[in-house]
Design a protein around this motif. Sequence first.
Motif, mmCIF file in Angstrom:
data_model
loop_
_atom_site.group_PDB
_atom_site.id
_atom_site.type_symbol
_atom_site.label_atom_id
_atom_site.label_comp_id
_atom_site.label_asym_id
_atom_site.label_seq_id
_atom_site.Cartn_x
_atom_site.Cartn_y
_atom_site.Cartn_z
ATOM 1 N N GLU A 164 2.402 4.619 -1.390
ATOM 2 C CA GLU A 164 1.959 5.655 -2.314
ATOM 3 C C GLU A 164 3.038 5.936 -3.376
ATOM 4 O O GLU A 164 2.751 6.209 -4.515
ATOM 5 C CB GLU A 164 1.656 6.958 -1.560
ATOM 6 C CG GLU A 164 0.600 6.816 -0.466
ATOM 7 C CD GLU A 164 1.197 6.458 0.885
ATOM 8 O OE1 GLU A 164 0.503 6.614 1.907
ATOM 9 O OE2 GLU A 164 2.384 6.023 0.930
ATOM 10 N N THR A 190 -3.615 2.418 -10.464
ATOM 11 C CA THR A 190 -3.922 1.875 -9.143
ATOM 12 C C THR A 190 -2.749 2.126 -8.210
ATOM 13 O O THR A 190 -1.630 2.382 -8.665
ATOM 14 C CB THR A 190 -4.197 0.361 -9.178
ATOM 15 O OG1 THR A 190 -2.978 -0.316 -9.515
ATOM 16 C CG2 THR A 190 -5.274 0.015 -10.203
ATOM 17 N N THR A 191 -2.983 1.997 -6.929
ATOM 18 C CA THR A 191 -1.889 2.134 -5.968
ATOM 19 C C THR A 191 -0.868 1.020 -6.137
ATOM 20 O O THR A 191 0.325 1.234 -5.941
ATOM 21 C CB THR A 191 -2.443 2.110 -4.533
ATOM 22 O OG1 THR A 191 -3.336 3.195 -4.355
ATOM 23 C CG2 THR A 191 -1.327 2.203 -3.498
ATOM 24 N N GLU A 192 -1.323 -0.162 -6.508
ATOM 25 C CA GLU A 192 -0.464 -1.336 -6.509
ATOM 26 C C GLU A 192 0.484 -1.420 -7.709
ATOM 27 O O GLU A 192 1.562 -1.971 -7.597
ATOM 28 C CB GLU A 192 -1.312 -2.617 -6.486
ATOM 29 C CG GLU A 192 -2.122 -2.816 -5.219
ATOM 30 C CD GLU A 192 -3.367 -1.952 -5.176
ATOM 31 O OE1 GLU A 192 -3.891 -1.740 -4.061
ATOM 32 O OE2 GLU A 192 -3.816 -1.466 -6.236
ATOM 33 N N ASN A 246 0.821 -1.212 0.000
ATOM 34 C CA ASN A 246 0.000 0.000 0.000
ATOM 35 C C ASN A 246 0.858 1.268 0.000
ATOM 36 O O ASN A 246 0.478 2.285 0.598
ATOM 37 C CB ASN A 246 -0.957 0.012 1.200
ATOM 38 C CG ASN A 246 -2.164 0.903 0.948
ATOM 39 O OD1 ASN A 246 -2.612 1.050 -0.175
ATOM 40 N ND2 ASN A 246 -2.668 1.517 2.002
ATOM 41 N N GLY A 250 1.241 8.664 -6.215
ATOM 42 C CA GLY A 250 -0.098 8.148 -5.982
ATOM 43 C C GLY A 250 -0.795 7.880 -7.294
ATOM 44 O O GLY A 250 -0.314 8.278 -8.369
ATOM 45 N N ALA A 251 -1.923 7.219 -7.225
ATOM 46 C CA ALA A 251 -2.676 6.885 -8.435
ATOM 47 C C ALA A 251 -3.029 8.165 -9.183
ATOM 48 O O ALA A 251 -3.488 9.144 -8.600
ATOM 49 C CB ALA A 251 -3.937 6.124 -8.061
ATOM 50 N N ARG A 261 -0.134 5.349 -13.684
ATOM 51 C CA ARG A 261 -0.431 4.816 -12.352
ATOM 52 C C ARG A 261 -1.943 4.848 -12.157
ATOM 53 O O ARG A 261 -2.502 5.813 -11.670
ATOM 54 C CB ARG A 261 0.266 5.667 -11.280
ATOM 55 C CG ARG A 261 0.123 5.125 -9.871
ATOM 56 C CD ARG A 261 1.251 4.238 -9.499
ATOM 57 N NE ARG A 261 1.133 3.729 -8.141
ATOM 58 C CZ ARG A 261 1.627 4.352 -7.067
ATOM 59 N NH1 ARG A 261 2.242 5.529 -7.200
ATOM 60 N NH2 ARG A 261 1.499 3.798 -5.868
ATOM 61 N N SER A 312 9.485 1.044 -4.192
ATOM 62 C CA SER A 312 8.351 1.747 -3.593
ATOM 63 C C SER A 312 8.657 2.102 -2.141
ATOM 64 O O SER A 312 9.550 1.531 -1.520
ATOM 65 C CB SER A 312 7.085 0.883 -3.667
ATOM 66 O OG SER A 312 7.157 -0.208 -2.763
#
Lengths: 114, 113
Positions: free
Chosen positions: B30, B70-72, B28, B51-52, B68, B93
């Motif tokens: 960012e 999604t966050t993942e 998770n 971030g997304a 980006r 990350s």
Amino acid sequence: AQSVTQPDIHITVSEGASLELRCNYSYGATPYLFWYVQSPGQGLQLLLKYFSGDTLVQGIKGFEAEFKRSQSSFNLRKPSVHWSDAAEYFCAVGGTGTASKLTFGTGTRLQVTL
Amino acid sequence: NAGVTQTPKFQVLKTGQSMTLQCAQDMNHEYMSWYRQDPGMGLRLIHYSVGAGITDQGEVPNGYNVSRSTTEDFPLRLLSAAPSQTSVYFCASRSIATNEKLFFGSGTQLSVL
């Protein structure tokens, strides 16, 4: 612009000898400083970091580093090197901001002789 | 906990081909970023995201695109590969809140012929 200089490209030490890897940085404010190690074919693993406080920081695998603001240095040390310490070592500098980028030095390759 | 996962581990392309290097993290975080590693040059930042929906250029962005959604996930796209893009690519990350350290993937070794 922030930058990191690692003046030694390659260092060879005997097993059991002491080690010091040099790192000089340039950063406009209070830096975050890191040392990472990379074994062949692997990603980077954090050895230690300095954010604030005590200028001598301890890391994993018996490594330590000393932050010297007056010299803009963050040298990595180990009292007695083991053959398994042979790897490439990277010093990095970053800031405190949300989008702060980490800038790496060019690395020092450590060879350990038995 | 898988951490940062990169695929593929190895890839050979011909000049002009396109491809996407995948990066996913399950912490998770960012902040996500892409670095390339070349002999004698250390790691150089290509692109990063906080971030997304938010991306920005790093030190060597030319020839690479990112998004980006999604966050993942934080894929890196090479639209028209060049021999100069032969390198080892690392995704990394971190948490913005702690700014503790970057977590690195195991890398993708890319050769462009």
